[in-house]
Design a protein around this motif. Sequence first.
Motif, mmCIF file in Angstrom:
data_model
loop_
_atom_site.group_PDB
_atom_site.id
_atom_site.type_symbol
_atom_site.label_atom_id
_atom_site.label_comp_id
_atom_site.label_asym_id
_atom_site.label_seq_id
_atom_site.Cartn_x
_atom_site.Cartn_y
_atom_site.Cartn_z
ATOM 1 N N LYS A 308 10.579 -11.302 -7.056
ATOM 2 C CA LYS A 308 9.487 -10.865 -6.193
ATOM 3 C C LYS A 308 8.941 -12.298 -5.797
ATOM 4 O O LYS A 308 8.679 -12.396 -4.437
ATOM 5 C CB LYS A 308 8.399 -10.297 -6.936
ATOM 6 C CG LYS A 308 7.209 -9.917 -5.858
ATOM 7 C CD LYS A 308 6.021 -9.084 -6.869
ATOM 8 C CE LYS A 308 4.817 -9.021 -5.862
ATOM 9 N NZ LYS A 308 3.740 -8.413 -6.490
ATOM 10 N N ALA A 376 8.724 -11.228 -1.776
ATOM 11 C CA ALA A 376 7.288 -11.046 -1.087
ATOM 12 C C ALA A 376 6.988 -11.760 0.180
ATOM 13 O O ALA A 376 6.665 -11.353 1.026
ATOM 14 C CB ALA A 376 6.159 -11.324 -2.180
ATOM 15 N N LEU A 379 9.315 -10.428 3.144
ATOM 16 C CA LEU A 379 8.676 -9.398 3.699
ATOM 17 C C LEU A 379 7.440 -9.718 4.428
ATOM 18 O O LEU A 379 7.187 -9.099 5.562
ATOM 19 C CB LEU A 379 8.358 -8.202 2.510
ATOM 20 C CG LEU A 379 9.480 -7.737 1.673
ATOM 21 C CD1 LEU A 379 9.011 -6.755 0.450
ATOM 22 C CD2 LEU A 379 10.144 -6.726 2.928
ATOM 23 N N ALA A 387 2.744 -7.198 1.013
ATOM 24 C CA ALA A 387 3.951 -7.242 0.082
ATOM 25 C C ALA A 387 3.657 -7.711 -1.285
ATOM 26 O O ALA A 387 4.151 -7.430 -2.179
ATOM 27 C CB ALA A 387 4.888 -7.912 0.567
ATOM 28 N N ARG A 388 2.674 -8.918 -1.294
ATOM 29 C CA ARG A 388 2.299 -9.425 -2.448
ATOM 30 C C ARG A 388 1.616 -8.317 -3.532
ATOM 31 O O ARG A 388 1.701 -8.668 -4.826
ATOM 32 C CB ARG A 388 1.498 -10.612 -2.394
ATOM 33 C CG ARG A 388 2.457 -11.900 -1.645
ATOM 34 C CD ARG A 388 1.454 -12.986 -1.531
ATOM 35 N NE ARG A 388 2.234 -14.102 -0.731
ATOM 36 C CZ ARG A 388 3.246 -14.847 -1.492
ATOM 37 N NH1 ARG A 388 3.312 -14.888 -2.487
ATOM 38 N NH2 ARG A 388 3.769 -15.890 -0.337
ATOM 39 N N CYS A 408 8.535 -3.738 -3.594
ATOM 40 C CA CYS A 408 9.185 -4.949 -2.597
ATOM 41 C C CYS A 408 10.680 -4.480 -2.665
ATOM 42 O O CYS A 408 11.525 -4.636 -1.590
ATOM 43 C CB CYS A 408 8.953 -6.222 -3.334
ATOM 44 S SG CYS A 408 7.400 -6.709 -3.122
#
Length: 546
Positions: A308, A376, A379, A387-388, A408
């Motif tokens: 991520k 993240a 995205l 996204a985060r 994600c």
Amino acid sequence: MFLAAYVRSGSAAGWGSQSLQTAVAYQKGPARARLLRRWTRSFLADRHALPVPLANTWTISLLDRQSDLKEAICEHLQAMGKYVRAVDIVHFMADPANMVRYGLTKAVCLSTAQSWMHALEYRWTKVPSGQFVDGHERVDVVNYRQSRFLPEMARSDPHARQWDREGNAVPAPANVARPLEKPVVYWWHDESVFYAHDRRQTRWVHKSEKAVPRAKGEGASLMVADFVSADYGWLRSPDGKESARVLFKPGKNRDGYFTHEEILTHATTAMDILQHHFPHEHHILIFDNAPTHLKRAADALSARHMSKFPTQADKPLFGVETNVHDPATGKAVYASDGKLLKTKVRMGDGRLPNGERQSLYYEEGHPREGVFRGMAELLEERGYENARKLPAQCPEFKCKPPAIDCCCRRLMFNQPDFRDVETLLETHCKARGVEVLFLPKFHCELNCIEQCWGHAKRTYRKFPPSSAEADLQKNVVAALDSVPLVSIRRFYTRAHRFMDAYRRGLNGKQAAWAAKKYRSHRVLPESLLNDLDEAGLGAPGSSSSD
């Protein structure tokens, strides 16, 4: 017989000798001869005094005398599960309550229980096997089958020849749209392995036949890779001098293994033959969903193992593992333990929604140059501002449908540049103007070459046994060439019956039933829904117990 023989003899002195000859003819002795003379005298005195056998009450089975016993034993065996035994009947009948109920003074023996198993229509034999169902109705497999494979086949089917049961071409309906210019020929690809010691085991055996020593194990193996079509049979030139068939000796100390590189070479051979000898047709190569067929470029986009957040400083480079190849030969290199040597390469660039290039790694000049940026951040650059706040992935990556933005990884999987990556096989064939189509996973019933293998192996098992590899290759080639074209066309039609069933919403179990019931049809009848209900298989789209 005795009386007729006595009359034909014309001698009164032959009464005793003729009766004995008749008895001997039926493998009996003087006692039966005396009975024949007694029965004949009674018949001569009264033409209605025919010999009648005594009522055979002593061999009537208890199963027939006790009307409820058969049902009780059947219920008991069903409760035991699949692996029932004759001794289960012995134990059931030995129960004191059952002995009193059925008037027994002692329990039945094992041989009686075995004869009862036959009377109850059980047979000691191999379990009938049907099509594989592991993953057959998995959501992603069904989605690919319904949204990708079947529509592609429906687009090209109007251009492909169809066949009746005798192998004759069926004229296509005039009102069907045909968007393609050339007639379509499907070429089904697969690999199969033949073993030297694989021979027919079931046959009529004379009681005088004795056991003979036999070779242990399966023996030497020979892999065959080939293409087959309902139009021409096995892929070869019209004069038979060129063939796409590959014979391969699999194994670490033999020819190695049939890798992706061999698949590309095999496809090249097939395309060379097709474009040289059959240039006026549109050819579609159909492969199964094996990993060797679906291999992508070494740096192809994949969200499978992405983190991520950016890769930590103490972690290795995030990238794609690929095989090490010998620069001189181009073949994969193996380590001393027999495993393929691997190396990591950076993943290629992605594409933003506006078409611009997106690097997955921090670029030159950045403090963390060359480090993976994390899902993240990627995205967010694609417009997903929250996204985060999403988890890296759902537990075990089993996202609850129809969610597409739950984590994600799911978001990355659904990005067009990640989702629609071409395989190397598709790219290779497309460059030659040949279309490639992949079968759904676990759907061997849609690949008609599978039945060609079965037909060839039945023939192969009839050849004299031999451990010599020369005999193995000769017998394999002879068995493959023995598959008649009319049978291949029937296998092709059967595969299309399954496709028709899936288009109508049937699941695997229902489709197998329909394909067998309507095996003389090219397409399923309109009465299919009623027939499914009558068979107790439910309506199309209902859940399957398989």
